[in-house]
Design a protein around this motif. Structure first.
Motif, PDB file in Angstrom:
ATOM      1  N   ARG A   1      35.489  32.744  33.656  1.00 37.43           N
ATOM      2  CA  ARG A   1      34.509  33.795  33.910  1.00 37.43           C
ATOM      3  C   ARG A   1      34.004  33.726  35.353  1.00 37.43           C
ATOM      4  N   GLY A   2      33.733  32.480  35.811  1.00 38.41           N
ATOM      5  CA  GLY A   2      33.308  32.311  37.206  1.00 38.41           C
ATOM      6  C   GLY A   2      34.391  32.723  38.176  1.00 38.41           C
ATOM      7  N   GLN A   3      35.648  32.396  37.858  1.00 39.27           N
ATOM      8  CA  GLN A   3      36.770  32.782  38.715  1.00 39.27           C
ATOM      9  C   GLN A   3      36.898  34.297  38.790  1.00 39.27           C
ATOM     10  N   ASP A   4      36.688  34.943  37.642  1.00 36.50           N
ATOM     11  CA  ASP A   4      36.780  36.407  37.607  1.00 36.50           C
ATOM     12  C   ASP A   4      35.725  37.043  38.500  1.00 36.50           C
ATOM     13  N   LEU A   5      34.515  36.496  38.488  1.00 32.05           N
ATOM     14  CA  LEU A   5      33.450  37.017  39.349  1.00 32.05           C
ATOM     15  C   LEU A   5      33.797  36.838  40.827  1.00 32.05           C
ATOM     16  N   LEU A   6      34.361  35.656  41.143  1.00 33.82           N
ATOM     17  CA  LEU A   6      34.757  35.411  42.534  1.00 33.82           C
ATOM     18  C   LEU A   6      35.854  36.380  42.980  1.00 33.82           C
ATOM     19  N   GLU A   7      36.810  36.645  42.093  1.00 34.17           N
ATOM     20  CA  GLU A   7      37.896  37.564  42.432  1.00 34.17           C
ATOM     21  C   GLU A   7      37.369  38.980  42.665  1.00 34.17           C
ATOM     22  N   LYS A   8      36.389  39.394  41.845  1.00 37.95           N
ATOM     23  CA  LYS A   8      35.813  40.728  42.024  1.00 37.95           C
ATOM     24  C   LYS A   8      35.085  40.842  43.358  1.00 37.95           C
ATOM     25  N   ARG A   9      34.337  39.793  43.718  1.00 35.98           N
ATOM     26  CA  ARG A   9      33.636  39.807  45.008  1.00 35.98           C
ATOM     27  C   ARG A   9      34.626  39.841  46.171  1.00 35.98           C
ATOM     28  N   LEU A  10      35.689  39.027  46.043  1.00 35.70           N
ATOM     29  CA  LEU A  10      36.704  38.987  47.091  1.00 35.70           C
ATOM     30  C   LEU A  10      37.409  40.338  47.219  1.00 35.70           C
ATOM     31  N   SER A  11      37.666  40.962  46.048  1.00 36.39           N
ATOM     32  CA  SER A  11      38.315  42.269  46.062  1.00 36.39           C
ATOM     33  C   SER A  11      37.463  43.319  46.781  1.00 36.39           C
ATOM     34  N   LYS A  12      36.150  43.265  46.556  1.00 35.88           N
ATOM     35  CA  LYS A  12      35.252  44.203  47.234  1.00 35.88           C
ATOM     36  C   LYS A  12      35.305  44.017  48.749  1.00 35.88           C
ATOM     37  N   LEU A  13      35.318  42.745  49.165  1.00 34.10           N
ATOM     38  CA  LEU A  13      35.403  42.468  50.599  1.00 34.10           C
ATOM     39  C   LEU A  13      36.727  42.963  51.186  1.00 34.10           C
ATOM     40  N   GLU A  14      37.820  42.757  50.448  1.00 37.24           N
ATOM     41  CA  GLU A  14      39.127  43.203  50.930  1.00 37.24           C
ATOM     42  C   GLU A  14      39.182  44.729  51.030  1.00 37.24           C
ATOM     43  N   ASN A  15      38.578  45.388  50.019  1.00 33.88           N
ATOM     44  CA  ASN A  15      38.558  46.858  50.067  1.00 33.88           C
ATOM     45  C   ASN A  15      37.766  47.363  51.277  1.00 33.88           C
ATOM     46  N   LEU A  16      36.646  46.678  51.570  1.00 31.21           N
ATOM     47  CA  LEU A  16      35.841  47.073  52.733  1.00 31.21           C
ATOM     48  C   LEU A  16      36.618  46.900  54.032  1.00 31.21           C
ATOM     49  N   GLU A  17      37.442  45.858  54.086  1.00 26.50           N
ATOM     50  CA  GLU A  17      38.217  45.584  55.296  1.00 26.50           C
ATOM     51  C   GLU A  17      39.568  46.288  55.286  1.00 26.50           C
ATOM     52  N   GLY A  18      39.927  46.883  54.137  1.00 28.87           N
ATOM     53  CA  GLY A  18      41.203  47.595  54.055  1.00 28.87           C
ATOM     54  C   GLY A  18      42.405  46.689  54.097  1.00 28.87           C
ATOM     55  N   ILE A  19      42.315  45.526  53.424  1.00 28.81           N
ATOM     56  CA  ILE A  19      43.421  44.560  53.501  1.00 28.81           C
ATOM     57  C   ILE A  19      44.059  44.305  52.130  1.00 28.81           C
ATOM     58  N   THR A  20      43.828  45.202  51.151  1.00 20.84           N
ATOM     59  CA  THR A  20      44.511  45.038  49.862  1.00 20.84           C
ATOM     60  C   THR A  20      46.013  45.224  50.037  1.00 20.84           C
ATOM     61  N   SER A  21      46.756  44.575  49.208  1.00 25.39           N
ATOM     62  CA  SER A  21      48.207  44.618  49.348  1.00 25.39           C
ATOM     63  C   SER A  21      48.865  44.886  48.004  1.00 25.39           C
ATOM     64  N   GLU A  22      50.160  45.114  48.050  1.00 20.35           N
ATOM     65  CA  GLU A  22      50.933  45.362  46.835  1.00 20.35           C
ATOM     66  C   GLU A  22      50.922  44.156  45.908  1.00 20.35           C
ATOM     67  N   ILE A  23      50.926  42.962  46.464  1.00 19.46           N
ATOM     68  CA  ILE A  23      50.930  41.748  45.645  1.00 19.46           C
ATOM     69  C   ILE A  23      49.651  41.618  44.850  1.00 19.46           C
ATOM     70  N   ASP A  24      48.516  42.068  45.427  1.00 17.76           N
ATOM     71  CA  ASP A  24      47.240  42.029  44.703  1.00 17.76           C
ATOM     72  C   ASP A  24      47.294  42.935  43.478  1.00 17.76           C
ATOM     73  N   ARG A  25      47.865  44.117  43.658  1.00 17.92           N
ATOM     74  CA  ARG A  25      47.965  45.048  42.538  1.00 17.92           C
ATOM     75  C   ARG A  25      48.908  44.514  41.461  1.00 17.92           C
ATOM     76  N   TYR A  26      49.967  43.835  41.888  1.00 13.91           N
ATOM     77  CA  TYR A  26      50.912  43.240  40.944  1.00 13.91           C
ATOM     78  C   TYR A  26      50.229  42.123  40.131  1.00 13.91           C
ATOM     79  N   ILE A  27      49.466  41.262  40.800  1.00 18.27           N
ATOM     80  CA  ILE A  27      48.770  40.169  40.121  1.00 18.27           C
ATOM     81  C   ILE A  27      47.754  40.713  39.122  1.00 18.27           C
TER      82      ILE A  27
END
Length: 249
Positions: free
Chosen positions: A197-223
């Motif tokens: 559960r803690g890992q999931d929260l960290l991943e969501k926060r990291l995802s928000k930061l990546e979206n703000l910076e525009g650095i999401t990738s195809e591998i993230d969507r695959y995972i």
């Protein structure tokens, strides 16, 4: 004396739904026989007639398959269900209204002549094959899961499972009354769920930061896709086991 015997028999009916009638209980319950043998052996033990006490205990073990040292202290309304292989050590103390199942060991961990066996409070249930070692204290209304190895004190009302024994979330009051020993908590699984559960929260926060910076990738969507597939598979398996358990009742 007769009042105590009647209470012992009534305890069998209260704690074992398989008990059918008075005669069956008198003739066919080794846990009851072992308790009666122990009372006689304990009397002689307190009189320092140690050989007589141990001889009675030895005969009881041969007849019932249950070994209770004559020095053990046992309270009222105590019951051993099935009983084969139960061992209760010399300095063990068992409170009122306790229930033990087959293969339970209340053992010692010291060679010194001192208190070295467990103390059970009132209304404690110890599941089949559980081992409690050392001069530990098990609080009132505690539950020890089948096959557990308990090496440290257990607080009142707690449920312990695993090797070594770990405290879980416990039973509901209704499950305690119904003796639903199969519905045991899993403290290891609980801990893993908290980590995930803690890992999931960290991943969501990291995802928000990546979206703000525009650095999401195809591998993230695959995972993320694979993660959802695995979660779905586990959910279906859990539902299947639940349905199987309900249909088997």
């Amino acid at each position: 004396m007769f009042k105590t015997v009647r209470e012992d028999i009534q305890t069998v009916f209260e704690k074992d739904p398989a008990a059918k009638n008075f005669l069956e209980v008198i003739l066919c319950y080794p846990g009851l026989h072992a308790l009666w043998f122990h009372r006689v052996a304990h009397f002689f033990y307190q009189k320092r007639e140690y050989v007589v006490a141990r001889l009675i205990s030895h005969i009881s073990r041969w007849i019932t398959g249950i070994e209770i040292h004559p020095g053990a202290t046992i309270g009222r309304k105590f019951f051993i269900d099935h009983g084969m292989g139960v061992v209760i050590g010399e300095t063990a103390e068992i409170g009122d209204n306790c229930l033990l199942y087959q293969g339970v060991v209340l053992g010692g961990t010291s060679l010194e002549k001192k208190k070295r066996h467990p103390t059970l409070g009132k209304s404690v249930v110890v599941g089949a094959g559980a081992t409690l070692l050392g001069a530990i204290n098990v609080g009132d209304n505690a539950r020890i899961g089948a096959g557990s190895v308990v090496l440290s004190d257990v607080p009142p009302g707690a449920t312990v499972v695993g090797i070594p024994g770990r405290i879980g979330l416990g039973f509901s009051g209704k499950e305690i009354q119904a003796l639903e020993h199969s519905k045991l908590p899993d403290p290891v699984a609980d801990a893993i769920r908290l980590v995930l559960r803690g890992q999931d929260l960290l991943e969501k926060r990291l995802s928000k930061l990546e979206n703000l910076e525009g650095i999401t990738s195809e591998i993230d969507r695959y995972i993320e896709k694979k993660k959802k597939e695995i979660e779905k598979e586990f959910a279906e398996e859990r539902e299947r086991r639940k349905n199987d358990a309900e249909s088997g009742r």
